[in-house]
Design a protein around this motif. Structure first.
Motif, PDB file in Angstrom:
ATOM      1  N   TRP A  13       0.851  -1.185   0.000  1.00 37.13           N
ATOM      2  CA  TRP A  13       0.000   0.000   0.000  1.00 37.13           C
ATOM      3  C   TRP A  13       0.885   1.233   0.000  1.00 37.13           C
ATOM      4  O   TRP A  13       1.825   1.322   0.786  1.00 37.13           O
ATOM      5  CB  TRP A  13      -0.893   0.031   1.247  1.00 37.13           C
ATOM      6  N   TRP A  14       0.546   2.182  -0.876  1.00 34.44           N
ATOM      7  CA  TRP A  14       1.272   3.441  -0.950  1.00 34.44           C
ATOM      8  C   TRP A  14       0.263   4.568  -1.016  1.00 34.44           C
ATOM      9  O   TRP A  14      -0.765   4.467  -1.662  1.00 34.44           O
ATOM     10  CB  TRP A  14       2.188   3.452  -2.175  1.00 34.44           C
ATOM     11  N   GLU A  17      -0.006   7.874  -5.680  1.00 35.42           N
ATOM     12  CA  GLU A  17      -0.127   7.048  -6.883  1.00 35.42           C
ATOM     13  C   GLU A  17       1.188   6.960  -7.644  1.00 35.42           C
ATOM     14  O   GLU A  17       1.531   5.887  -8.159  1.00 35.42           O
ATOM     15  CB  GLU A  17      -1.226   7.583  -7.804  1.00 35.42           C
ATOM     16  N   ALA A  20       3.212   4.292  -6.138  1.00 33.23           N
ATOM     17  CA  ALA A  20       2.632   2.978  -6.446  1.00 33.23           C
ATOM     18  C   ALA A  20       2.941   2.566  -7.885  1.00 33.23           C
ATOM     19  O   ALA A  20       3.277   1.412  -8.146  1.00 33.23           O
ATOM     20  CB  ALA A  20       1.126   3.004  -6.209  1.00 33.23           C
ATOM     21  N   LYS A  23       6.522   1.411  -8.077  1.00 31.44           N
ATOM     22  CA  LYS A  23       6.627   0.057  -7.508  1.00 31.44           C
ATOM     23  C   LYS A  23       6.074  -0.973  -8.496  1.00 31.44           C
ATOM     24  O   LYS A  23       6.636  -2.059  -8.657  1.00 31.44           O
ATOM     25  CB  LYS A  23       5.865  -0.045  -6.192  1.00 31.44           C
ATOM     26  N   LEU A  41      -2.267  -3.264 -10.143  1.00 35.85           N
ATOM     27  CA  LEU A  41      -2.262  -2.032  -9.365  1.00 35.85           C
ATOM     28  C   LEU A  41      -3.716  -1.594  -9.208  1.00 35.85           C
ATOM     29  O   LEU A  41      -4.414  -1.374 -10.198  1.00 35.85           O
ATOM     30  CB  LEU A  41      -1.455  -0.951 -10.080  1.00 35.85           C
ATOM     31  N   ASP A  43      -6.716   0.857  -7.028  1.00 42.94           N
ATOM     32  CA  ASP A  43      -7.027   1.990  -6.160  1.00 42.94           C
ATOM     33  C   ASP A  43      -7.960   1.459  -5.085  1.00 42.94           C
ATOM     34  O   ASP A  43      -9.105   1.111  -5.367  1.00 42.94           O
ATOM     35  CB  ASP A  43      -7.690   3.105  -6.961  1.00 42.94           C
TER      36      ASP A  43
END
Length: 57
Positions: A13-14, A17, A20, A23, A41, A43
């Motif tokens: 979890w980041w 955005e 993320a 990553k 990925l 949301d």
């Protein structure tokens, strides 16, 4: 989330955005040669899938 053989192998979890997505790109690079690997990925707030690899199209 990363999957291999249809089973989740890692979650993360980041809050931002762009972090993320970075990553996500790294995971694709790391697992591109792993048979059955899939990277997604999401949301968490909207439930929307932002990206998947390999691309389902």
């Amino acid at each position: 989330m990363r999957e291999s053989g249809g089973r989740p192998v890692q979650h993360g979890w980041w809050h931002r955005e762009e972090v993320a997505r970075d990553k996500f790109r790294r995971c694709v690079s790391d697992y591109s040669s792993t048979p059955g690997a899939r990277v997604s990925l999401f949301d968490d707030e909207t439930g929307q899938v932002l990206a998947t690899w390999p691309d389902d199209r």
